[in-house]
Design an enzyme around this catalytic site. Sequence first.
Site, mmCIF file in Angstrom:
data_model
loop_
_atom_site.group_PDB
_atom_site.id
_atom_site.type_symbol
_atom_site.label_atom_id
_atom_site.label_comp_id
_atom_site.label_asym_id
_atom_site.label_seq_id
_atom_site.Cartn_x
_atom_site.Cartn_y
_atom_site.Cartn_z
ATOM 1 N N PRO A 10 1.075 -1.244 -0.094
ATOM 2 C CA PRO A 10 0.017 0.050 -0.182
ATOM 3 C C PRO A 10 0.787 1.320 0.094
ATOM 4 C CG PRO A 10 -0.181 -1.103 2.074
ATOM 5 C CD PRO A 10 0.637 -1.969 1.200
ATOM 6 N N ASN A 11 0.464 2.286 -0.769
ATOM 7 C CA ASN A 11 0.984 3.631 -0.900
ATOM 8 C C ASN A 11 2.170 3.586 -1.448
ATOM 9 O OD1 ASN A 11 -1.254 5.086 0.819
ATOM 10 N ND2 ASN A 11 -0.443 3.953 2.489
ATOM 11 N N ARG A 18 4.600 10.991 -2.693
ATOM 12 C CA ARG A 18 4.429 10.809 -1.113
ATOM 13 C C ARG A 18 5.699 11.052 -0.178
ATOM 14 N NH1 ARG A 18 4.563 4.491 0.940
ATOM 15 N NH2 ARG A 18 3.828 5.101 3.173
ATOM 16 N N TYR A 23 10.844 9.189 1.207
ATOM 17 C CA TYR A 23 10.997 8.203 0.146
ATOM 18 C C TYR A 23 11.598 8.569 -0.999
ATOM 19 C CZ TYR A 23 7.466 6.138 3.548
ATOM 20 O OH TYR A 23 7.070 5.360 4.699
ATOM 21 N N ASN A 75 8.175 -5.614 -0.283
ATOM 22 C CA ASN A 75 8.015 -4.310 0.473
ATOM 23 C C ASN A 75 6.473 -4.132 0.685
ATOM 24 O OD1 ASN A 75 7.524 -1.814 1.811
ATOM 25 N ND2 ASN A 75 9.067 -0.454 0.319
ATOM 26 N N ALA A 78 3.126 -0.678 5.100
ATOM 27 C CA ALA A 78 2.334 -0.540 6.521
ATOM 28 C C ALA A 78 2.020 -1.868 7.092
ATOM 29 C CB ALA A 78 1.328 0.553 6.658
ATOM 30 N N GLU A 99 12.253 -9.126 2.643
ATOM 31 C CA GLU A 99 11.693 -8.046 3.070
ATOM 32 C C GLU A 99 12.532 -6.819 2.660
ATOM 33 O OE1 GLU A 99 10.817 -7.902 7.118
ATOM 34 O OE2 GLU A 99 10.276 -5.946 7.210
ATOM 35 N N HIS A 101 12.795 -2.177 2.648
ATOM 36 C CA HIS A 101 12.171 -1.066 2.882
ATOM 37 C C HIS A 101 12.857 0.185 2.330
ATOM 38 C CE1 HIS A 101 9.328 -2.855 5.608
ATOM 39 N NE2 HIS A 101 10.159 -3.648 6.173
ATOM 40 N N ARG A 108 13.089 5.231 12.519
ATOM 41 C CA ARG A 108 11.575 6.199 12.672
ATOM 42 C C ARG A 108 10.848 5.922 13.928
ATOM 43 N NH1 ARG A 108 9.285 5.435 6.726
ATOM 44 N NH2 ARG A 108 7.801 7.266 7.630
HETATM 45 C C1 DQA Z 1 7.901 1.441 4.138
HETATM 46 C C2 DQA Z 1 8.170 1.734 5.450
HETATM 47 C C3 DQA Z 1 6.757 1.218 6.040
HETATM 48 O O1 DQA Z 1 6.873 1.704 7.627
HETATM 49 C C4 DQA Z 1 5.742 2.331 5.300
HETATM 50 O O2 DQA Z 1 4.385 2.114 5.927
HETATM 51 C C5 DQA Z 1 5.810 2.287 3.831
HETATM 52 C C6 DQA Z 1 6.845 2.312 3.168
HETATM 53 C C7 DQA Z 1 9.523 1.988 3.456
HETATM 54 O O3 DQA Z 1 9.678 1.391 2.127
HETATM 55 O O4 DQA Z 1 10.148 2.502 3.823
HETATM 56 O O5 DQA Z 1 4.574 2.384 3.454
HETATM 57 O O6 DQA Z 1 7.757 0.041 3.912
#
Ligand code: DQA
Length: 145
Positions: A10-11, A18, A23, A75, A78, A99, A101, A108
Site C-alpha cells: 500500500p501507498n 509521497r 521516500y 515491500n 505499512a 523483506e 524498505h 523512525r
Molecule cells: C516502507 C516503510 C513502512 O513503515 C511504510 O508504511 C511504507 C514504506 C518503506 O519502504 O520504507 O509504506 O515499507
Amino acid sequence: MCKIKIINGPNLNMLGQREPGIYGSATLSDIEKMIQNEAEKEHIETAFFQSNSEGDIVSAIQAAQTEGVDGIILNAGAYTHYSIAIRDAIAAITVPVVEVHLSNVYAREDFRHISVISPVCKGVIAGFGPASYLLAMQAFIIKGS
Ligand code: DQA
C-alpha cells in the site's frame, strides 16, 4: 535463468509524490525500470506487482509458488507492521522472500520497529532507498546466500 517477483504494498504507488523527504523522488515506475535494467544484466526474469489491498498481496504471494518464481522481493509497506495474513502467506510457501524498505524503519517511529513478517523472511534490507531492491536482488544472485 532465475525468476524474481517484486511485490509492493500500500501507498507505494504514490512514490514520487509521497513524503519525498523520506521516500525520495523516484516513482514506483522509475524503481521498477531500475530493477528491470539490473535484472537484465544478470539474466534474471522479473514480474512486478503492486496492490493497496492485503488480500491481493496474499494472493500474489501464494501464486508465486506455482509461477516458477525463485524468489520474492517484498515491500509490504505499512502491512509489514501488523499483517498476520501476509506473514502466514509467506510461511505457507517455500519460495524465499526478502523483506525490503526504502526507509530505515528502525530510525523512525516506534510502531515501524516491529515487523511481523521478518521472522518468516529470508532476510531484511532497509534504508537504502531504491537501492534496497537491488541489494535484495543481489541476495538471490550471490551463491550460498
Ligand atoms: C516502507 C516503510 C513502512 O513503515 C511504510 O508504511 C511504507 C514504506 C518503506 O519502504 O520504507 O509504506 O515499507
